[in-house]
Motif scaffolding. Sequence first.
Motif, PDB file in Angstrom:
ATOM      1  N   VAL A 106       0.834  -1.198   0.000  1.00 12.56           N
ATOM      2  CA  VAL A 106       0.000   0.000   0.000  1.00 12.56           C
ATOM      3  C   VAL A 106       0.874   1.255   0.000  1.00 12.56           C
ATOM      4  CG1 VAL A 106      -1.677   1.338   1.343  1.00 12.56           C
ATOM      5  CG2 VAL A 106      -1.896  -1.142   1.196  1.00 12.56           C
ATOM      6  N   GLY A 107       0.470   2.242  -0.774  1.00 10.84           N
ATOM      7  CA  GLY A 107       1.042   3.571  -0.663  1.00 10.84           C
ATOM      8  C   GLY A 107       2.536   3.613  -0.895  1.00 10.84           C
ATOM      9  N   ASN A 108       3.281   3.908   0.152  1.00  6.61           N
ATOM     10  CA  ASN A 108       4.725   4.033   0.085  1.00  6.61           C
ATOM     11  C   ASN A 108       5.451   2.785   0.568  1.00  6.61           C
ATOM     12  OD1 ASN A 108       5.195   7.064  -0.627  1.00  6.61           O
ATOM     13  ND2 ASN A 108       3.612   7.088   0.954  1.00  6.61           N
ATOM     14  N   SER A 109       4.755   1.670   0.706  1.00 10.22           N
ATOM     15  CA  SER A 109       5.347   0.422   1.198  1.00 10.22           C
ATOM     16  C   SER A 109       5.232  -0.664   0.133  1.00 10.22           C
ATOM     17  CB  SER A 109       4.665  -0.020   2.491  1.00 10.22           C
ATOM     18  OG  SER A 109       4.856   0.937   3.522  1.00 10.22           O
ATOM     19  N   ALA A 110       6.159  -0.637  -0.841  1.00 10.31           N
ATOM     20  CA  ALA A 110       6.186  -1.620  -1.928  1.00 10.31           C
ATOM     21  C   ALA A 110       4.800  -1.800  -2.536  1.00 10.31           C
ATOM     22  CB  ALA A 110       6.720  -2.966  -1.427  1.00 10.31           C
ATOM     23  N   PRO A 111       4.220  -0.726  -3.066  1.00 10.96           N
ATOM     24  CA  PRO A 111       2.822  -0.792  -3.533  1.00 10.96           C
ATOM     25  C   PRO A 111       2.631  -1.779  -4.672  1.00 10.96           C
ATOM     26  CG  PRO A 111       3.890   1.206  -4.332  1.00 10.96           C
ATOM     27  CD  PRO A 111       4.829   0.585  -3.342  1.00 10.96           C
ATOM     28  N   VAL A 112       1.512  -2.486  -4.625  1.00 11.05           N
ATOM     29  CA  VAL A 112       1.136  -3.398  -5.704  1.00 11.05           C
ATOM     30  C   VAL A 112       0.206  -2.674  -6.667  1.00 11.05           C
ATOM     31  CG1 VAL A 112       1.405  -5.497  -4.338  1.00 11.05           C
ATOM     32  CG2 VAL A 112      -0.796  -4.320  -4.347  1.00 11.05           C
ATOM     33  N   HIS A 113       0.167  -3.166  -7.896  1.00  9.62           N
ATOM     34  CA  HIS A 113      -0.694  -2.590  -8.921  1.00  9.62           C
ATOM     35  C   HIS A 113      -1.271  -3.717  -9.767  1.00  9.62           C
ATOM     36  CE1 HIS A 113       0.502   1.556  -8.089  1.00  9.62           C
ATOM     37  NE2 HIS A 113       1.733   1.091  -7.944  1.00  9.62           N
ATOM     38  N   CYS A 114      -2.400  -3.433 -10.368  1.00  6.23           N
ATOM     39  CA  CYS A 114      -3.020  -4.381 -11.290  1.00  6.23           C
ATOM     40  C   CYS A 114      -3.165  -3.802 -12.688  1.00  6.23           C
ATOM     41  CB  CYS A 114      -4.391  -4.822 -10.773  1.00  6.23           C
ATOM     42  SG  CYS A 114      -4.316  -5.854  -9.290  1.00  6.23           S
ATOM     43  N   ASP A 115      -2.731  -2.566 -12.873  1.00  6.04           N
ATOM     44  CA  ASP A 115      -2.839  -1.901 -14.173  1.00  6.04           C
ATOM     45  C   ASP A 115      -4.262  -1.981 -14.717  1.00  6.04           C
ATOM     46  OD1 ASP A 115      -0.124  -1.302 -14.059  1.00  6.04           O
ATOM     47  OD2 ASP A 115       0.449  -3.164 -15.060  1.00  6.04           O
TER      48      ASP A 115
ATOM     49  N   ALA B 108       0.555  -8.719  -8.887  1.00  3.32           N
ATOM     50  CA  ALA B 108      -0.018  -8.401  -7.585  1.00  3.32           C
ATOM     51  C   ALA B 108      -0.402  -9.650  -6.798  1.00  3.32           C
ATOM     52  CB  ALA B 108      -1.244  -7.503  -7.748  1.00  3.32           C
ATOM     53  N   ASP B 109      -0.617 -10.748  -7.492  1.00  3.41           N
ATOM     54  CA  ASP B 109      -1.032 -11.971  -6.798  1.00  3.41           C
ATOM     55  C   ASP B 109       0.155 -12.756  -6.251  1.00  3.41           C
ATOM     56  OD1 ASP B 109      -0.023 -12.726  -9.255  1.00  3.41           O
ATOM     57  OD2 ASP B 109      -1.484 -14.330  -9.579  1.00  3.41           O
ATOM     58  N   GLN B 110       1.354 -12.281  -6.462  1.00  3.68           N
ATOM     59  CA  GLN B 110       2.554 -12.970  -5.981  1.00  3.68           C
ATOM     60  C   GLN B 110       3.372 -12.079  -5.053  1.00  3.68           C
ATOM     61  OE1 GLN B 110       3.196 -16.154  -6.596  1.00  3.68           O
ATOM     62  NE2 GLN B 110       1.451 -16.405  -7.981  1.00  3.68           N
ATOM     63  N   ALA B 111       2.773 -11.057  -4.500  1.00  4.69           N
ATOM     64  CA  ALA B 111       3.516 -10.066  -3.725  1.00  4.69           C
ATOM     65  C   ALA B 111       3.605 -10.387  -2.239  1.00  4.69           C
ATOM     66  CB  ALA B 111       2.890  -8.685  -3.924  1.00  4.69           C
ATOM     67  N   GLY B 112       2.994 -11.478  -1.792  1.00  3.75           N
ATOM     68  CA  GLY B 112       3.043 -11.818  -0.371  1.00  3.75           C
ATOM     69  C   GLY B 112       2.243 -10.884   0.508  1.00  3.75           C
ATOM     70  N   VAL B 113       1.234 -10.226  -0.083  1.00  6.76           N
ATOM     71  CA  VAL B 113       0.405  -9.305   0.679  1.00  6.76           C
ATOM     72  C   VAL B 113      -0.677 -10.093   1.402  1.00  6.76           C
ATOM     73  CG1 VAL B 113      -1.165  -7.335   0.537  1.00  6.76           C
ATOM     74  CG2 VAL B 113       0.870  -7.419  -0.913  1.00  6.76           C
TER      75      VAL B 113
ATOM     76  N   ALA C 143      -5.559  -8.008  -3.172  1.00  6.48           N
ATOM     77  CA  ALA C 143      -4.429  -8.846  -2.772  1.00  6.48           C
ATOM     78  C   ALA C 143      -4.585  -9.336  -1.343  1.00  6.48           C
ATOM     79  CB  ALA C 143      -3.120  -8.078  -2.941  1.00  6.48           C
ATOM     80  N   VAL C 144      -5.079  -8.482  -0.449  1.00  8.75           N
ATOM     81  CA  VAL C 144      -5.297  -8.904   0.933  1.00  8.75           C
ATOM     82  C   VAL C 144      -6.441  -9.904   1.017  1.00  8.75           C
ATOM     83  CG1 VAL C 144      -6.004  -8.153   3.225  1.00  8.75           C
ATOM     84  CG2 VAL C 144      -4.332  -6.812   1.948  1.00  8.75           C
ATOM     85  N   LEU C 145      -7.573  -9.574   0.394  1.00  8.40           N
ATOM     86  CA  LEU C 145      -8.729 -10.470   0.450  1.00  8.40           C
ATOM     87  C   LEU C 145      -8.378 -11.864  -0.071  1.00  8.40           C
ATOM     88  CD1 LEU C 145     -11.630  -8.180  -0.830  1.00  8.40           C
ATOM     89  CD2 LEU C 145     -11.093  -8.790   1.521  1.00  8.40           C
ATOM     90  N   CYS C 146      -7.631 -11.901  -1.161  1.00 10.19           N
ATOM     91  CA  CYS C 146      -7.321 -13.183  -1.794  1.00 10.19           C
ATOM     92  C   CYS C 146      -6.102 -13.847  -1.178  1.00 10.19           C
ATOM     93  CB  CYS C 146      -7.109 -12.989  -3.295  1.00 10.19           C
ATOM     94  SG  CYS C 146      -8.468 -12.111  -4.121  1.00 10.19           S
ATOM     95  N   GLY C 147      -5.240 -13.063  -0.526  1.00  7.10           N
ATOM     96  CA  GLY C 147      -4.063 -13.630   0.106  1.00  7.10           C
ATOM     97  C   GLY C 147      -4.316 -14.168   1.490  1.00  7.10           C
ATOM     98  N   ASP C 148      -5.437 -13.778   2.101  1.00  8.01           N
ATOM     99  CA  ASP C 148      -5.717 -14.229   3.463  1.00  8.01           C
ATOM    100  C   ASP C 148      -6.284 -15.636   3.511  1.00  8.01           C
ATOM    101  OD1 ASP C 148      -4.796 -11.939   4.613  1.00  8.01           O
ATOM    102  OD2 ASP C 148      -6.738 -11.199   5.293  1.00  8.01           O
TER     103      ASP C 148
ATOM    104  N   HIS D 106      -5.080 -15.945  -9.336  1.00 11.05           N
ATOM    105  CA  HIS D 106      -4.099 -16.898  -9.845  1.00 11.05           C
ATOM    106  C   HIS D 106      -3.191 -17.434  -8.744  1.00 11.05           C
ATOM    107  CE1 HIS D 106      -4.560 -16.002 -14.346  1.00 11.05           C
ATOM    108  NE2 HIS D 106      -5.490 -15.281 -13.725  1.00 11.05           N
ATOM    109  N   GLY D 107      -2.776 -16.574  -7.833  1.00 11.76           N
ATOM    110  CA  GLY D 107      -1.929 -17.020  -6.739  1.00 11.76           C
ATOM    111  C   GLY D 107      -2.742 -17.678  -5.638  1.00 11.76           C
TER     112      GLY D 107
END
Length: 512
Positions: free
Chosen positions: A153-162, A202-207, A387-392, A430-431
């Motif tokens: 998020v934000g300034n902490s290694a932000p993820v994107h989906c374009d 974004a699905d492989q970012a460990g979020v 990413a959070v919803l799907c990574g949890d 996908h992840g």
Amino acid sequence: MTQMTVRRMPRLRMRPRLVLGPVLAAALLTLGVSVPAVARAPGGGSAWGGGLAWGGCPAGTPGADGTVPPRDPREQCAVVAVPRDYRDPAAGTIRLAVSRIRTADPGQRRGVLLVVPGGPGGSGLDYPSRMAGLLPAAVLRSYDLVGFDERGVGNSAPVHCDLPAADRAAAVIYPFPAADGSIAGNLAYAREVADRCAAAGADQAGVSTANSARDIDRIRAALGLRRISYLGSSYGTYLGEVYATLFPDRTDRVVLDSVVPPGGEQQALGMVGLGAEQSFPDLAAWLAAQDAALHFGSTPAEVRATYFRLAAKLDAAPVGRLTGNAFRTLTYASLVGKVYYPLAARAWQLAAGQAAPAAGQGTARPTASPTAIPTVLPDNFVAAQDAVLCGDSAWPRDPGYYAARTAADRIRYPLTNGMPGNVWPCAFWHGEPGEPPVRVGSTPGPRNVLLLQNLRDPDTPYAGARQTLAAFGRRAAMASFDASGHGMDFTDPAVAAPFTRFLLTGLLPEGG
């Protein structure tokens, strides 16, 4: 576990959990409406701050409504390095942006309070500034405030989906099915978002919430603290639940405001139909009391009937950008607090033909999505949220599962018309989650968790808070309030009393 219930007149403010903030911001666009020497750390540790290099803060991160909040001149920022992958030390590190405001009186300071907003997906870097204007003075004299941007998020290694603007506009709306109950459009949208997020990585970012909880413990250590206190709101309560479970002995005092159930956001999303049914009568009573001016019915029952009539009318013929599902979303979003009831009234007047669409909006159907309110979210917000919803946790992959759930929810909770059971991009993610969900309350720990909960909360219903209370057992107590809305108002004496007492003395409510 103990619980007390307080009757009060709420003065609520919004605590967005998912897209509640952008929904209300979009509503404004749609309808043209405006709305109003440091003591030692507890348990040991030296003057706090550790070896961090504190300095100026980065440029503000756009919020869910696209605006950039101004930086508070009192706020200082630093960077904390954390593992990219806690399972693989060779994967390197990422940098988390951390902020602080030194609000405590040096002679009264007892610790650090980490403040975490709702979400997931929104920046928390400026949250200390927001909370410094809202928390009781006695708490601010005793605690310095710390915030951070969670990983991704934000300034902490932000993820994107374009995501293109149309997809980010559609993300404003909750996944309401089509007027006839079909979820074909929802399935197509969810699949497209998942595919784009996978292409962008974004699905492989460990979020995930568990990894953010581990990050909190790295922040605690970097601050030079043995233990840290915590105030989380909405989704932030789930992050606090997970942290208090994974690191129970490193928590000082934990406050959970408007509590996500122990199953996390996947479980919480399925409960919002119940929350809407429980909190809608308060809105209906408010509208009924103004029947002479609004003409939606003189009783809550008549107002409820008007709601369904107007939603069906808009399904057949939208008024400007106000479709049936936009109307449902605006009504649901307004349940967050009484201050937003006039926004609902404006939408209802527009639907009933009592008001004209905002200037320049015309009457054409929106082209981006048949259910979208036309505003555009930042890509990072949407990407981090998913990413959070799907990574949890793992979500069912069978589209038929969501079709059946949606059909059942349309019957059980007609106000939300099947939305709580509908599909999210996680069905096509996908992840895979990197680990099983954390079982909240599964580890022993101190009796130091306070839950604050309204009885009629549309977003995190009381029933879910009761489940979290039970999960923590003897570690927790709850103060519940006979009020409607999502989020505590800490300027309300009824809320401030148990909150302040706990943070200053550690005493939890007894019985009730």
